[in-house]
Design an enzyme around this catalytic site. Structure first.
Site, PDB file in Angstrom:
ATOM      1  N   GLU A 122       0.684  -1.182   0.026  1.00  0.00           N
ATOM      2  CA  GLU A 122       0.129  -0.018   0.032  1.00  0.00           C
ATOM      3  C   GLU A 122       0.965   1.257  -0.100  1.00  0.00           C
ATOM      4  OE1 GLU A 122      -3.769   2.194   2.281  1.00  0.00           O
ATOM      5  OE2 GLU A 122      -2.981   0.325   3.228  1.00  0.00           O
ATOM      6  N   ALA A 263       2.011   0.147  10.689  1.00  0.00           N
ATOM      7  CA  ALA A 263       1.673  -1.195  10.417  1.00  0.00           C
ATOM      8  C   ALA A 263       0.918  -1.448   8.850  1.00  0.00           C
ATOM      9  CB  ALA A 263       1.029  -1.873  11.492  1.00  0.00           C
ATOM     10  N   MET A 264       0.491  -2.560   8.553  1.00  0.00           N
ATOM     11  CA  MET A 264       0.057  -2.767   7.457  1.00  0.00           C
ATOM     12  C   MET A 264      -1.137  -3.847   7.400  1.00  0.00           C
ATOM     13  SD  MET A 264      -0.778  -1.954   4.283  1.00  0.00           S
ATOM     14  CE  MET A 264      -1.970  -2.570   3.452  1.00  0.00           C
ATOM     15  N   GLU A 265      -2.259  -3.807   7.023  1.00  0.00           N
ATOM     16  CA  GLU A 265      -3.497  -4.664   7.235  1.00  0.00           C
ATOM     17  C   GLU A 265      -3.605  -5.806   6.310  1.00  0.00           C
ATOM     18  OE1 GLU A 265      -5.357  -1.346   4.865  1.00  0.00           O
ATOM     19  OE2 GLU A 265      -4.073  -1.394   6.269  1.00  0.00           O
ATOM     20  N   HIS A 298      -6.236  -1.379  15.378  1.00  0.00           N
ATOM     21  CA  HIS A 298      -6.582  -0.925  14.075  1.00  0.00           C
ATOM     22  C   HIS A 298      -6.267  -1.711  12.838  1.00  0.00           C
ATOM     23  CE1 HIS A 298      -6.295   2.763  11.355  1.00  0.00           C
ATOM     24  NE2 HIS A 298      -5.837   2.029  10.715  1.00  0.00           N
ATOM     25  N   GLU A 299      -5.215  -2.458  12.764  1.00  0.00           N
ATOM     26  CA  GLU A 299      -5.052  -3.425  11.776  1.00  0.00           C
ATOM     27  C   GLU A 299      -5.707  -4.498  11.770  1.00  0.00           C
ATOM     28  OE1 GLU A 299      -3.288  -2.145   9.556  1.00  0.00           O
ATOM     29  OE2 GLU A 299      -2.255  -0.408  10.859  1.00  0.00           O
ATOM     30  N   HIS A 302      -9.215  -3.499  10.234  1.00  0.00           N
ATOM     31  CA  HIS A 302      -9.399  -3.385   8.779  1.00  0.00           C
ATOM     32  C   HIS A 302      -9.714  -4.820   8.064  1.00  0.00           C
ATOM     33  CE1 HIS A 302      -8.130   0.273   7.638  1.00  0.00           C
ATOM     34  NE2 HIS A 302      -6.766   0.459   7.968  1.00  0.00           N
ATOM     35  N   GLU A 321      -9.474   4.344   6.403  1.00  0.00           N
ATOM     36  CA  GLU A 321      -8.743   4.807   7.257  1.00  0.00           C
ATOM     37  C   GLU A 321      -9.508   5.758   8.602  1.00  0.00           C
ATOM     38  OE1 GLU A 321      -6.118   3.483   7.866  1.00  0.00           O
ATOM     39  OE2 GLU A 321      -5.599   2.627   5.933  1.00  0.00           O
TER      40      GLU A 321
END
Length: 899
Positions: A122, A263-265, A298-299, A302, A321
C-alpha cells in the site's frame, strides 16, 4: 519513482478497469539479490480497451498469452507500464520477471530487512513485485507459492490459509498459501526468514477454532506476549461491539525492524513496525503499551473495514482509514474502561478522548490550514503516498464519530450492518458509506437527511464556530447563537475554486450558574429538561432559546469535542477558572484549563518579544492548584488536565509564529508553576507511587503519569532537591516509564554533567535493544540544549543509520519537528540541515523524505527573519535535479500556495 513533471490525478476522471482479474497465481523463487516472480492472471473482459499493467524497477523476462509466447513486438513496454492489446474476452496471461529486494531501499514492494523478506504494497508497491493493475478496485483470488533456502528462510508466510508445504532439492523448501477472499493487490503480503513466534488458539462466536500468531526476530519472543493478548482482545471486541468475526483459519502479525509505516493490514498477514509489537516493562513505556494495543486493534479491524470492503480508488482512502481509526479509538476506550467502576470508567474514556483531540490539534489542525490542506476525500493528488495524512486518518475518524453522534451508537451499528450487507466483497466509495448511514438516519429522523453533512467529505479546512450568549433577565431566557465560517485553504485559495458551504455541525452544550452548578436546559419548544444538549448547526447561523435561566450563565461548549471545529467565545479568565474547577463534563473542564493556559503562555510570549517582565496571574495558579488537589479526580485525568498545551498547538493561535520566544515562554510558565505549587507537586509524587510489579492498566499508568508530570514541574522550576529526586528515580526505576521520565527531566532541566552521565549510562544499558536506542536518540534530538552540530555528531554514531526509518524518525525528524530552540536558530542552520536531510532521504526512500519535507510547508506563518530562510531552503530542495514525485509535490505546494 522520479519525474521532472509530476502528473495530477483527479477523482472526477475515474474509470473502471476494463478487465476482471478473476484469479492470480504467484510463484516466488526468493533470493535477496535477484528474486524470480512468475504470475498467472485469469482475465475476463468487462469493457473495450487494452490491458495496461503497472511495473517499476522490474526486469521483464517473458510474456505468455493463452500458452503462446508473445514476442516484444506484440506488447508495449516502458519504464512504468506493460500494455497488451488484442486480447480475447477471456485470457490467461503469464509473466516472468525479476526484482532485486536487497537493493530496495524504498521499503516498498519486496525488500530485505535484517535478513528477512518483507513486503509493503500500500499504496502502489505491488508494481515493484510484478506487472499488475496496481489499483484498489481490481479484486482477485490469490494463490501463492514461496520457495527459498530452508536454512536461511525457514518460515514462508503469505495471505490466507496454508494449504501445502514440502521440501525441495538443494536444501530449498516450498509453502503454498490460498486466500479464500477476493482482495486488491495492495493487501498482498509475504514474509520469509528466520523468525520466532508466539501463538494462541481461540474459538470465535460461531464456534470455529482460529490460530493467532505473532512473529518476530529470534530472541525477542519474550516481548510479544502483550501484542498477542491485544490481538485476542481485538478479535473479541469486534465480535461483541459490531458483530464482526475473524473470517480466516489463522491471523498472523510479523514485526519488521525496517518499515515505513506503523503497520499494514494485509489480509491475514499483518506486517508491523517492530515498535508496535515488541514490549516489556523494562524496555517499553506506558505510551508504548497503549500504542501497541491501539495499532494492533486498528490493523485487525481493517479485516472488515478495508479488506472485506475496500476502496474503489485512493481518493476514498478515508473510507477505510477514518472509519478504522474511529474503531480503534473506541476499542482502546473500552479496554481502558473495562473492570472499572462507573466513575473511573468515565474518567478513563475522557482521558482517551483528550489524547485523541490533542493529537488532532497538534497534527491535523495545522495541516488543515496549510498548503497541503485537503478534504478527507481529496479531489486530486500527484503522489498518493503524500495523502496518508492526519486529515484522512484523524479528521476522518472525527467525521465518523459525528455520524455516530447523530445516529446514536445503536443507530450507527444498524448503519454499519447495512453497509456490510450492501457492499461485502466490493470496492466502494465514501458516498456508499454515508448512503448506508443515511438509510438509518432517515428512518429515525423523518424528513431529514445527511446531504449537508456530506460536505465534510468534500470541503477542506477547520470550521470556526462563533458563540454568542444573550441573557434576558426579565424573561429569564438565554439565547445561544452559533455562527460558522470556514475560510478557503490550500488549493481553495486559487482562482476558480467553488464557494464553501455550511457544514452540519453537532455542537454539544451545557450551562453552569455562577457557583459552577449545572443548569437544567429546556428549549422554548420542549418540555423536557437536560443537563447537556446536542445542537445541530446546519446553516451559517442559528439560534436556540432556553427558558428558566434566572441569571447569566457560563456556557460549557463543544462538550466531549462533538465536532472537529474551533470555538470562538469571549470567556473571561474567571469563567475559564470556574469551568476548570467545576464543569461536570470532564472534557470541557480540561478544555477550559487548556484555554486558560494558552492565554497565559501567549501573554508570556508577547512579554518576551517586547522585553517586558511577566509573572503568572494568581487566578491561573489557583485553578491549577484546584485540579491538582481537589478530591474525586483520578490521577490519569489530573495528568492530562495539568499538562500545558504543546508549542505546536499554541502556535496555531499566533498570527506570526516566533518559535523560540514561544518555547521559552512555555518553559518559563512550566517553571513558574513548578515553584508556585512545589509543595503540592511533591505531595503528588509521594501519593502516586505504584507497586513494584508493573502493569500498563489505566489506573497504574495514570498514577505514573501524574507522578512524572509533577517531577517535570519540580525540575523545570529548579526546586531544591528536585535533581536528586530525578537521579534517584532514574537509578531506582523498575520500569521504562519511570526511567525515561526521570532521564527526560535530567536532559531538559538538569545540570549538564548529570544529564551526560545519565545518557551515557542509559546507552550502555540498552545499546543492544534498537527500540530503546531510538528513545535515546529522541531524548537528545529534542533537548533544549541540542543544536544542529549536536545532531550531526549523533548521525555519525555507530548506532545511527539514515536507511532505517525508525532511526531517522528518532533523530532527524524529532529535531526538525520538536526542537524549536535548536531547529529555528536565527542563522538558518536548522533549515539548511533540513534541506540536506530531505535530499539525502529522497535518494534512499522518497516516502520518508516527503514526510520530513512537510516540516516547512507553513513557512509563511513565521516571523520574517525566519520565513525567508525557510523559503530559501524549500527552493533549494525544489531545484534539486531528479527530485522524487513525493517531495516535489510537497515543496512545490509549499512555495506556490500561500498558507
Amino acid at each position: 519513482m522520479r519525474t521532472d513533471t509530476p502528473v495530477t490525478i483527479r477523482r472526477q476522471n475515474y474509470l473502471p478497469f476494463p478487465y476482471d482479474i478473476v484469479a492470480v497465481e504467484l510463484e516466488f523463487d526468493l533470493d535477496p539479490a535477484s528474486t524470480l516472480v512468475r504470475s498467472r492472471l485469469q482475465l475476463k473482459r468487462l469493457a473495450p480497451g487494452p490491458l495496461v499493467l503497472n511495473g517499476e524497477d522490474l526486469e521483464l523476462l517473458s510474456v505468455t498469452v493463452d500458452g503462446q509466447s508473445w514476442e516484444g513486438g506484440r506488447y508495449q513496454l516502458d519504464a512504468q507500464t506493460l500494455t497488451l492489446d488484442g486480447l480475447g474476452d477471456e485470457a490467461i496471461i503469464e509473466i516472468a520477471s525479476r526484482c532485486r529486494p536487497e537493493a530496495n531501499s524504498t521499503l516498498m514492494g519486496l525488500y530485505v530487512s535484517n535478513g528477512v523478506f518483507f513486503t509493503q504494497c500500500e499504496a502502489e508497491g505491488f508494481r515493484r513485485i510484478t506487472w499488475f493493475p496496481d489499483r484498489p478496485d481490481v479484486m482477485s483470488r490469490y494463490t501463492v507459492a514461496l520457495r527459498a533456502d530452508k536454512q536461511r528462510f525457514p518460515q514462508l508466510l503469505s495471505n490466507g490459509n496454508l494449504i501445502a508445504q514440502r521440501d525441495l532439492p538443494d536444501g530449498r523448501h516450498e509453502a503454498r498459501w490460498e486466500d479464500p477472499f477476493r482482495k486488491p493487490c495492495y493487501l498482498f503480503a509475504l514474509v520469509a526468514g528466520r523468525l520466532t513466534w508466539r501463538e494462541s488458539r481461540m474459538r470465535t462466536r460461531s464456534g470455529r477454532e482460529v490460530l493467532l500468531q505473532v512473529y518476530s526476530d529470534p530472541g525477542s519472543e519474550d516481548k510479544t506476549q502483550f501484542a498477542l493478548e491485544s490481538l485476542e482482545r481485538a478479535v473479541r471486541w469486534d465480535e461483541q461491539r459490531f458483530g464482526l468475526e475473524l473470517d480466516l483459519d489463522r491471523f498472523m502479525i510479523v514485526a519488521a525492524r525496517d518499515f515505513n509505516m506503523g503497520a499494514m493490514e494485509n489480509k491475514g498477514l499483518n506486517i508491523f513496525n517492530a515498535a508496535y509489537v515488541l514490549a516489556d516493562p523494562e524496555s517499553a513505556t506506558d505510551a508504548n503499551f497503549s500504542a501497541i494495543e491501539a495499532v494492533i486493534g486498528h490493523e485487525y479491524f481493517h479485516n472488515w473495514t478495508g479488506n472485506r470492503v475496500t476502496c474503489r480508488d485512493w481518493f476514498q482512502l478515508s473510507l477505510k482509514e477514518g472509519l478504522t481509526v474511529f474503531r480503534d479509538q473506541e476499542f482502546t476506550a473500552d479496554m481502558m474502561a473495562q473492570e472499572l467502576d462507573a466513575q473511573a470508567a468515565a474518567s478513563a474514556r475522557t482521558v482517551k478522548r483528550i489524547d485523541d483531540v490533542v493529537t488532532l490539534r497538534a497534527a491535523q489542525f495545522p495541516e488543515d490550514a496549510g498548503p497541503m490542506a485537503h478534504p478527507i476525500r481529496p479531489d486530486s493528488y500527484q503522489e498518493i503516498g503524500n495523502f496518508y495524512t492526519a486529515t484522512v486518518y484523524e479528521k476522518g475518524s472525527e467525521v465518523i464519530r459525528m455520524q455516530q453522534t447523530l445516529l446514536t451508537p445503536a443507530g450507527f451499528r444498524r448503519g454499519l450492518d447495512e453497509y456490510f450487507r450492501r457492499h461485502d466483497g466490493q470496492a466502494v466509495t465514501c458516498d456508499d458509506f454515508v448512503d448506508a448511514m443515511e438509510s438509518v438516519y432517515v428512518q429515525d429522523h423523518p424528513g431529514r437527511g445527511l446531504s449537508v453533512f456530506r460536505r465534510w467529505y468534500s470541503q477542506a479546512g477547520t470550521p470556526r464556530v462563533k458563540v454568542s450568549l444573550d441573557h434576558d433577565a426579565a424573561r429569564q431566557t438565554c439565547t445561544v447563537t452559533l455562527e460558522q465560517r470556514c475560510e478557503p485553504v490550500g488549493v481553495e485559495r486559487l482562482p476558480g475554486a467553488p464557494t464553501k458551504q455550511p457544514f452540519h455541525i453537532p455542537f454539544a452544550i451545557g450551562l453552569l450558574d455562577a457557583a459552577g452548578k449545572p443548569l437544567p436546559l429546556r428549549l422554548a419548544s420542549e418540555a423536557e429538561t437536560r443537563d447537556s444538549l446536542l445542537l445541530e448547526l446546519t446553516t451559517q447561523r442559528a439560534q436556540w432559546t432556553f427558558e428558566h435561566v434566572a441569571a447569566k450563565p457560563v456556557p460549557s461548549l463543544l462538550r466531549d469535542f462533538s465536532a472537529p471545529v474551533i470555538v470562538d467565545y469571549d470567556y473571561t479568565d474567571a469563567e475559564l477558572a470556574l469551568l476548570m474547577k467545576h464543569d461536570p463534563n470532564a472534557f470541557a473542564r480540561w478544555e477550559a484549563g487548556q484555554q486558560l493556559a494558552t492565554r497565559t503562555i501567549l501573554a508570556a510570549t508577547r512579554a518576551r518579544q517586547q522585553g517586558e517582565p511577566f509573572s503568572l496571574h494568581g487566578e491561573f495558579v489557583e485553578a491549577w492548584r484546584a485540579v491538582l488537589t481537589v478530591p474525586g479526580l483520578d490521577a490519569g485525568y489530573r495528568a492530562r488536565a495539568l499538562t500545558l498545551p504543546s508549542e505546536k498547538t499554541l502556535a496555531e493561535y499566533m498570527d506570526q509564529v516566533d518559535p523560540i520566544a514561544l518555547a521559552d515562554a512555555r518553559h518559563e510558565t512550566l517553571g513558574a508553576l513548578g515553584r508556585a505549587l512545589a509543595a503540592d507537586w511533591r505531595a503528588a509524587t509521594e501519593a502516586n507511587q505504584t507497586p513494584d510489579a508493573y502493569s500498563p492498566d489505566p489506573i497504574s499508568a495514570g498514577r505514573r503519569a501524574l507522578k512524572n508530570l509533577a517531577l517535570a514541574y519540580l525540575m523545570a522550576g529548579s526546586v531544591e532537591g528536585a535533581q536528586q529526586q530525578a537521579q534517584a528515580q532514574y537509578q531506582g526505576a523498575r520500569n521504562m516509564t519511570d526511567r525515561m521520565a526521570a532521564l527526560s527531566t535530567l536532559v531538559n532541566y538538569g545540570e549538564a554533567a548529570a544529564a551526560t552521565a545519565a545518557l551515557t549510562d542509559f546507552y550502555e544499558r540498552w545499546q543492544d535493544d534498537p527500540l530503546v536506542v531510538d528513545k535515546w536518540f529522541t531524548l537528545q534530538a529534542t533537548a533544549r540544549s541540542t543544536t544542529v552540530e549536536t545532531v550531526e555528531g549523533l548521525m555519525v554514531h555507530p548506532a545511527f543509520s539514515l536507511r532505517n526509518p525508525n532511526r531517522a524518525r528518532s533523530l532527524v525528524f524529532q529535531f526538525c519537528l520538536n526542537n524549536p530552540i535548536g531547529f529555528h536558530r536565527a542563522d538558518g542552520s536548522g533549515y539548511r540541515y533540513w534541506a540536506e536531510q530531505v535530499l539525502a532521504l529522497d535518494a534512499l526512500n522518497p516516502e520518508i523524505a516527503a514526510r520530513l519535507a512537510r516540516t516547512l510547508d507553513r513557512w509563511v506563518r513565521y516571523v520574517p527573519e525566519l520565513s525567508e530562510s525557510m523559503r530559501q531552503a524549500l527552493q533549494q530542495v525544489r531545484n534539486h535535479p531528479g527530485l522524487s514525485r513525493n517531495v516535489t509535490e510537497i515543496v512545490s505546494k509549499a512555495l506556490e500556495i500561500a498558507a
